[in-house]
Design a protein around this motif. Structure first.
Motif, mmCIF file in Angstrom:
data_model
loop_
_atom_site.group_PDB
_atom_site.id
_atom_site.type_symbol
_atom_site.label_atom_id
_atom_site.label_comp_id
_atom_site.label_asym_id
_atom_site.label_seq_id
_atom_site.Cartn_x
_atom_site.Cartn_y
_atom_site.Cartn_z
ATOM 1 N N GLY A 39 -4.897 10.616 2.834
ATOM 2 C CA GLY A 39 -4.545 9.555 3.778
ATOM 3 C C GLY A 39 -5.348 8.292 3.532
ATOM 4 N N ALA A 85 5.903 4.967 4.647
ATOM 5 C CA ALA A 85 6.300 4.913 6.054
ATOM 6 C C ALA A 85 7.511 4.007 6.281
ATOM 7 C CB ALA A 85 5.122 4.413 6.900
ATOM 8 N N SER A 127 0.685 3.975 1.602
ATOM 9 C CA SER A 127 0.993 4.516 2.933
ATOM 10 C C SER A 127 2.078 3.684 3.606
ATOM 11 C CB SER A 127 -0.266 4.539 3.800
ATOM 12 O OG SER A 127 -0.882 3.263 3.817
ATOM 13 N N ASP A 128 2.035 2.364 3.415
ATOM 14 C CA ASP A 128 3.053 1.512 4.036
ATOM 15 C C ASP A 128 4.422 1.750 3.413
ATOM 16 O OD1 ASP A 128 1.272 0.321 5.808
ATOM 17 O OD2 ASP A 128 0.676 -1.206 4.356
ATOM 18 N N ARG A 170 12.285 5.966 3.605
ATOM 19 C CA ARG A 170 12.404 7.328 4.130
ATOM 20 C C ARG A 170 13.862 7.785 4.181
ATOM 21 N NH1 ARG A 170 7.832 7.239 8.914
ATOM 22 N NH2 ARG A 170 8.793 9.185 9.608
ATOM 23 N N SER A 171 14.773 6.871 4.520
ATOM 24 C CA SER A 171 16.163 7.311 4.684
ATOM 25 C C SER A 171 16.953 7.244 3.386
ATOM 26 C CB SER A 171 16.849 6.473 5.763
ATOM 27 O OG SER A 171 16.900 5.108 5.383
ATOM 28 N N ALA A 192 21.933 12.581 9.689
ATOM 29 C CA ALA A 192 21.074 12.064 8.615
ATOM 30 C C ALA A 192 21.867 11.189 7.652
ATOM 31 C CB ALA A 192 20.431 13.218 7.858
ATOM 32 N N ALA A 215 9.524 8.446 -1.023
ATOM 33 C CA ALA A 215 8.618 8.694 0.106
ATOM 34 C C ALA A 215 7.853 9.994 -0.110
ATOM 35 C CB ALA A 215 9.401 8.745 1.411
ATOM 36 N N ARG A 216 8.572 11.033 -0.560
ATOM 37 C CA ARG A 216 7.918 12.345 -0.746
ATOM 38 C C ARG A 216 6.877 12.298 -1.857
ATOM 39 N NH1 ARG A 216 8.940 15.694 3.029
ATOM 40 N NH2 ARG A 216 11.028 15.860 3.887
ATOM 41 N N ALA A 265 -2.657 11.951 -3.509
ATOM 42 C CA ALA A 265 -3.993 11.620 -2.989
ATOM 43 C C ALA A 265 -4.172 12.031 -1.532
ATOM 44 C CB ALA A 265 -4.284 10.141 -3.191
ATOM 45 N N ARG A 290 -4.240 6.548 0.215
ATOM 46 C CA ARG A 290 -2.911 5.928 0.299
ATOM 47 C C ARG A 290 -2.962 4.582 1.022
ATOM 48 N NH1 ARG A 290 -1.391 11.471 0.913
ATOM 49 N NH2 ARG A 290 -1.321 11.350 3.174
ATOM 50 N N LEU A 350 3.792 10.631 -0.482
ATOM 51 C CA LEU A 350 3.076 11.483 0.474
ATOM 52 C C LEU A 350 2.407 12.669 -0.213
ATOM 53 C CD1 LEU A 350 5.674 11.401 3.379
ATOM 54 C CD2 LEU A 350 3.424 10.299 3.359
ATOM 55 N N ARG A 405 20.195 8.947 -1.936
ATOM 56 C CA ARG A 405 20.069 9.537 -0.592
ATOM 57 C C ARG A 405 19.748 11.022 -0.690
ATOM 58 N NH1 ARG A 405 20.290 8.298 3.943
ATOM 59 N NH2 ARG A 405 20.831 10.439 4.461
ATOM 60 N N ARG A 452 0.844 -1.206 0.000
ATOM 61 C CA ARG A 452 0.000 0.000 0.000
ATOM 62 C C ARG A 452 0.875 1.250 0.000
ATOM 63 N NH1 ARG A 452 -5.177 -2.060 -1.143
ATOM 64 N NH2 ARG A 452 -4.658 -4.240 -0.919
#
Lengths: 338, 177
Positions: free
Chosen positions: A104, A83, A79-80, A88-89, A336, A95-96, A102, A107, A99, A227, A77
């Motif tokens: 919440g 997340a 959203s998964d 994310r890293s 980071a 990821a962006r 659409a 997603r 997000l 990255r 999914r």
């Protein structure tokens, strides 16, 4: 809505066999786009083969044919995936982009594979009372002389000026992702950059996939380039709208601040996510100041001829590309670097 | 083509005969009699049909019932414990987070789901650093609730209610923006 037969496939091979055997069958994943199209009469399959419960919802490191990858099941999914700590890293652009897409609720429902195969939001494609070559081949293109604000800048044809709507696909092009496709004759891999087609005289065909071919996974090569990556999206309202234009960038910075390597992909400008290789060539080895970015964007646009309704996209592309490059060339935050 | 699907709705199991084309929203409203989820746009654009499906906020208008056999659905009705309102429902009352109230059940379910997502540390489009836990600022709440539209414009009350439900003391200034 026409009568529908519903089949739940036990595994991917069974799903492929079921759709391949029936030219009026189609895969049902999350359904956010397809169910809407069933209601609107845009899609008229007679059989739905549900692939939403196949075991394709895992994300994890794997060995691809060309080295280590992050393998994302097609049923994951949105959203998964957004997340997921590794995404994310190590792939912030991905990821962006997720997000930015659409809402919440959607997603949670939409899937990785389905997101790539969503269809254009061209207003004429969505309105069955108007001619549209993409919806009904040979009927004409209402957008050529009609409401042109969303029209493509690049790669359009006399038959179609629609743009591809996915945010995720644009980010995936910038990180050199590959889709794994299962067909009746086995598995093949297609770079996301080659998955979608320009319209030419067959705008009804969005992708290079044959009927019955199923996207089973997406693979992200493990490179350092991703990255420093991001996704910038512009739209008519602050949230929950499709892109007017969007920009995904991934860069490798040399110690002197020049761009040792980079990838740029644009959304909202063409029938497919647009890899901006001419712009990349101009920027490679240089420091991306605003004037240089402007030249790079203009070099990529070449002899594109925007109409009065969509000319604003050119200025928007310059600004969004500059913004994206500024973000990824800024010093990384403390800690980071994991 | 008719099929029977089993749906657990607000704690009660229902075996429901549906046509393949029936959306989860129509199955809930017309077959189960669960009328908290509302049919607004019916095209995934307004959020008024939002429920918690297997624990997560989900639209029911873009979902086929047949594809959700075995699902556990909690509607805005099922959030209360008898006469005791869910904290999010109470917060909507306290801050008048509704006018006509048509979108309210979807808004309430969406806030409940969204607070869980934030608790899990999920980022949003406006989260600056993807690798740190986001604070639920007013900007974050607005972005995370953008899938729920209210034509009356009760957003200021919804924002204040959400802030209360999240146990936060946000700035009053943000509530009017």
């Amino acid at each position: 809505m026409k009568e529908l037969t519903y089949v739940r496939a036990a595994d991917a091979a069974e799903a492929v066999a079921a759709v391949s055997a029936d030219e009026h069958a189609t895969f049902l994943g999350g359904g956010t786009n397809l169910v809407d199209h069933l209601k609107l009469g845009i899609a008229t399959p007679t059989t739905l083969v549900d692939v939403s419960r196949l075991a394709t919802d895992e994300v994890g490191p794997a060995d691809g044919p060309s080295g280590p990858v992050l393998r994302i099941g097609a049923g994951v999914r949105n959203s998964d995936l957004a997340a997921h700590p590794l995404v994310r890293s190590r792939w912030p652009a991905v990821a962006r982009a997720l997000l930015a897409g659409a809402s919440g609720q959607i997603r949670h429902q939409a899937t990785t594979g389905g997101n790539l195969l969503q269809r254009t939001r061209c207003v004429y494609f969505q309105d069955v009372t108007t001619p549209c070559n993409k919806r009904e081949p040979g009927s004409g293109c209402s957008a050529l002389e009609g409401y042109g604000r969303y029209n493509a800048l690049l790669g359009a044809s006399e038959d179609c000026v629609a743009v591809h709507p996915s945010d995720l696909a644009v980010a995936l092009v910038a990180v050199d992702a590959v889709v794994v496709v299962l067909g009746p004759d086995g598995e093949r891999r297609v770079p996301v950059a080659d998955l979608h087609r320009l319209p030419g005289s067959h705008p009804e065909r969005d992708t290079v996939l044959a009927h019955g071919e199923l996207v089973t996974a997406v693979e992200l090569p493990m490179t350092d380039l991703t990255r420093r990556s991001t996704y910038v999206k512009t739209r008519d309202r602050a949230s929950y709208a499709f892109a007017l234009v969007s920009v995904a960038v991934a860069v490798e910075l040399a110690e002197d601040g020049t761009l040792a390597d980079l990838r740029i992909a644009w959304g909202g400008v063409a029938h497919k996510p647009w890899r901006a290789e001419a712009a990349e060539a101009l920027l490679r080895g240089r420091v991306p100041d605003e004037e240089l970015v402007r030249q790079a964007v203009d070099a990529e646009l070449g002899d594109a001829r925007p109409g009065p309704d969509n000319a604003y996209k050119v200025a928007m592309l310059r600004g969004a590309t500059a913004l994206a490059l500024r973000d990824v060339t800024a010093p990384l935050a403390e800690g980071a670097s994991a | 083509m008719d099929t029977t699907v089993r749906l657990t709705v607000d704690g009660t199991e229902h075996d429901v005969l549906v046509d393949t084309r029936t959306t989860l929203l129509d199955a809930l409203r017309e077959r189960v009699g669960a009328t908290a989820p509302k049919k607004g746009c019916d095209h995934g654009q307004c959020g008024s049909c939002t429920v918690l499906l297997d624990g997560r906020r989900h639209l029911t208008c873009l979902a086929l019932a047949v594809a959700h056999d075995g699902a556990e659905v909690v509607t805005a009705d099922g959030l209360a414990d008898g006469d005791d309102l869910h904290p999010v429902q109470q917060a909507f009352l306290d801050h008048e987070g509704y006018q006509c109230g048509y979108c309210t059940p979807g808004q309430v379910c969406s806030v409940v789901g969204m607070l869980r997502e934030a608790e899990d540390g999920d980022a949003s489009h406006v989260t600056e650093d993807l690798e740190t836990e986001p604070d639920l600022s007013d900007e974050e709440i607005r972005e995370r609730m953008s899938g729920n539209l209210c034509r009356c414009g009760a957003y200021a009350g919804i924002l204040a209610a959400t802030r209360q439900a999240a146990g936060q003391q946000g700035s009053e200034q943000g509530a009017t923006a």
